[in-house]
Every structure is written in structure tokens, then in C-alpha cells.
Design a protein around this motif. Sequence first.
Motif, PDB file in Angstrom:
ATOM      1  N   ASP A   1       0.894  -9.966  -3.711  1.00 42.65           N
ATOM      2  CA  ASP A   1      -0.267 -10.271  -4.493  1.00 42.65           C
ATOM      3  C   ASP A   1      -1.030  -9.386  -4.852  1.00 42.65           C
ATOM      4  O   ASP A   1      -1.849  -9.578  -5.930  1.00 42.65           O
ATOM      5  N   ALA A   2      -1.166  -8.244  -4.391  1.00 42.03           N
ATOM      6  CA  ALA A   2      -2.220  -7.151  -4.630  1.00 42.03           C
ATOM      7  C   ALA A   2      -1.537  -5.813  -4.107  1.00 42.03           C
ATOM      8  O   ALA A   2      -0.625  -5.820  -3.131  1.00 42.03           O
ATOM      9  N   GLY A   3      -1.889  -4.812  -4.605  1.00 37.13           N
ATOM     10  CA  GLY A   3      -1.246  -3.414  -4.070  1.00 37.13           C
ATOM     11  C   GLY A   3      -2.140  -2.195  -4.352  1.00 37.13           C
ATOM     12  O   GLY A   3      -2.859  -2.063  -5.170  1.00 37.13           O
ATOM     13  N   ILE A   4      -2.240  -1.427  -3.438  1.00 40.09           N
ATOM     14  CA  ILE A   4      -2.968  -0.153  -3.426  1.00 40.09           C
ATOM     15  C   ILE A   4      -2.175   0.928  -3.770  1.00 40.09           C
ATOM     16  O   ILE A   4      -0.978   1.160  -2.969  1.00 40.09           O
ATOM     17  N   VAL A   5      -2.300   1.402  -5.167  1.00 39.72           N
ATOM     18  CA  VAL A   5      -1.427   2.283  -5.596  1.00 39.72           C
ATOM     19  C   VAL A   5      -2.293   3.673  -6.132  1.00 39.72           C
ATOM     20  O   VAL A   5      -3.423   3.843  -5.947  1.00 39.72           O
ATOM     21  N   ILE A   6      -1.409   4.603  -6.062  1.00 33.99           N
ATOM     22  CA  ILE A   6      -2.039   5.847  -6.668  1.00 33.99           C
ATOM     23  C   ILE A   6      -2.008   5.574  -8.401  1.00 33.99           C
ATOM     24  O   ILE A   6      -1.410   5.005  -8.880  1.00 33.99           O
ATOM     25  N   SER A   7      -3.137   5.959  -8.597  1.00 33.52           N
ATOM     26  CA  SER A   7      -3.515   5.649 -10.164  1.00 33.52           C
ATOM     27  C   SER A   7      -2.242   6.046 -11.074  1.00 33.52           C
ATOM     28  O   SER A   7      -1.765   6.964 -10.936  1.00 33.52           O
TER      29      SER A   7
ATOM     30  N   PHE B   1       0.590  -1.114  -0.104  1.00 29.34           N
ATOM     31  CA  PHE B   1       0.040  -0.050  -0.053  1.00 29.34           C
ATOM     32  C   PHE B   1       0.707   1.257   0.074  1.00 29.34           C
ATOM     33  O   PHE B   1       1.929   1.244   0.412  1.00 29.34           O
ATOM     34  N   VAL B   2       0.435   2.371  -0.655  1.00 30.58           N
ATOM     35  CA  VAL B   2       1.239   3.583  -0.463  1.00 30.58           C
ATOM     36  C   VAL B   2       0.688   4.085   0.645  1.00 30.58           C
ATOM     37  O   VAL B   2      -0.256   3.969   1.352  1.00 30.58           O
ATOM     38  N   SER B   3       1.769   5.302   1.214  1.00 28.22           N
ATOM     39  CA  SER B   3       1.465   5.674   2.577  1.00 28.22           C
ATOM     40  C   SER B   3       0.215   6.398   2.567  1.00 28.22           C
ATOM     41  O   SER B   3      -0.393   6.316   3.856  1.00 28.22           O
ATOM     42  N   ASN B   4      -0.226   7.031   1.587  1.00 26.89           N
ATOM     43  CA  ASN B   4      -1.716   7.728   2.054  1.00 26.89           C
ATOM     44  C   ASN B   4      -2.857   6.958   2.243  1.00 26.89           C
ATOM     45  O   ASN B   4      -3.753   7.227   2.666  1.00 26.89           O
TER      46      ASN B   4
ATOM     47  N   GLN C   1       7.531   9.821   0.577  1.00 31.42           N
ATOM     48  CA  GLN C   1       6.488   9.577   1.692  1.00 31.42           C
ATOM     49  C   GLN C   1       5.657  10.591   1.958  1.00 31.42           C
ATOM     50  O   GLN C   1       6.122  11.869   2.308  1.00 31.42           O
ATOM     51  N   MET C   2       4.232  10.358   2.160  1.00 32.79           N
ATOM     52  CA  MET C   2       3.547  11.600   2.551  1.00 32.79           C
ATOM     53  C   MET C   2       3.844  11.963   4.025  1.00 32.79           C
ATOM     54  O   MET C   2       3.956  13.127   4.468  1.00 32.79           O
TER      55      MET C   2
END
Length: 300
Positions: free
Chosen positions: A142-148, A97-100, A232-233
Motif C-alpha cells: 500500500d505504501a513504501g519508504i523509498v530512497i528519493s 521500507f528500504v533498509s536504512n 543492502q546497507m
Amino acid sequence: MDLRPLRQFLAVADTLHFGRAAERLGMTQPPLSQSIMALEKALGAALFVRSKRSVALTAFGRQWLEHVRPAVAAVAELPAIAQRLRAGLAGRLSLAFVSNADYSVLPDLVERYSTAFPDVELELVEATSDIQLDYLLSGRIDAGIVISMPAALSPALSYRPLLKEPLVAAVPEAWIDEGRLAIVDGLLHGDRWMAEPLIIFPARVSPDFHGLVMGFYRSKGHQPVIRQEAIQMQTIISLVSAGLGMALVPASLRHLARTGVRYMPVADAAPELEIGLAWRETDDSPTLAAFLDVAFRDRG
């Protein structure tokens, strides 16, 4: 090792009687006795002391029994474990996951998935979007929360949005006290603030986020004065706290309270930042399928 003689050993150890053990196993006594003797020969040690009136475990037999019983029980559980793995009820899932996301979608998503699938081992990895894409392609996650970042998305990956939120200005509180910014009814007005030094996410890490901020400035006829880049945010907000500049950040980052920082909505229509979920197109893991179902349930 064949499980049949192990089960036969347990039956004799439990009953201490070859006849009753054979009856329990649905066989006659002579083949059972021969099987136990063959097992003892293979182990190189006697398991039982036999007499005409009694059967007893040897010291070796008692100690070996402590290992055989849980091993046989574990093997008996394998079909049920396989069924749970096929259903995505057990196993392992690695999510980056991205920090935000830690201040928006991540806590709720993790809580809902962990509640629905408590026996799945969930590994959480914080990483920037560019690193996550590499991790996905290499199988590290397996999966990632990314900024578009559709422009940078490999054809081997799938992506669906999770959240869109407006950007807000994170500004040093001292600037407000000094009257350096035009604030009306709690909103950042005009475009004078666009001449202030800017702290921004680098384009190489998230082209979409960087482009969103740059495009907003240019739409107002400004070229931002970039003072510092940070990936990093939390680092960006720390630099704002230190008075090095201001930043445009996702609105959910207001949950990150930091001394000396104020989050100000922009009076003009602020651009929206999208974050979403990426995964390998060909990944047919049941745990991933279950996770995607939880993530996108009720999202259409």
C-alpha cells in the motif's frame, strides 16, 4: 440462510417457551411455531422436543446452538465493523521500507501508527526502492519508504519526503589505526580518502543515491574506484568491516554498530540523502489515508 429463523431459534432456545419467545420477538406464537418447523424441515432434523407442558432442545439442537449463536452475533457486528473499516480503524496495511529507514524514520512511524490504530494489521516488508515501485504498481503493498527517486517515479504514484540526512563515511577501523586517512577533530578532512576503494549502492536499485555519491566525488575532481556494489546497507557495512573498502552512508546508520567499522563525518559539506513515502495516486483506502495523516502530521 435467512437470519430471521436463526434469531427465532435462539429466542426459543433461550426461553424454552414459544409464547415468551414470540413476545420477545414481537410476534404471535403460531407464526413462530411454523417458522421453527420450516427450519427443522430444511435442516432435516428436529431442534426441539415439544410437549403440552415443556419445550426442550434435542441433542442436535444443543449442538447446532453452539454454532448459531456466534454466527448471529458476528453478523450483528458487521455494521460496526464496516464503520471501523470506513474510518481506517480496522483492516490491513502493507508497508515496505528500504533498509536504512530501519535506523531512522521507520521505528517512530510504526510506533505512532500502531498506537493510534492498534486494530489495523500492519505488514512490514523490507525491499529496495526499485522493487517497492513494482510492488506499488502491482498492488502488492500500500505504501513504501523509498530512497528519493523522482526520475524513476511513475505518474501513477505519489511521493512526499520524510527525511533528509547527511552522508557520513563508514571506514574500516584499521585504516584509521594505520593513519591511512586524514582525520582532524573527528572529521574526515581533505580529499585523499576519495582515492580509496568504494563500496556503493548500485544505480539500478536507487539512481538518486548512486548519483548523489558519484556527483560528490566528481565535484571534488575524483572518479571513485568502485570495489563492490551491494543492495543492502547491512551488507555494505559488513564489507567495510571486512576491509574491502569504505562507503558513504546515511548518518542514521551510525546506529548500526559493527566491529571494525567507524563512522566519520566529512569535513566538507556532505551531500544529503532524502527518503520519502510513495503510494498509489488513486488509492482511496481509509487505512492508507490514516497512515499518511500520521506520517506527515506536523511535517507541513
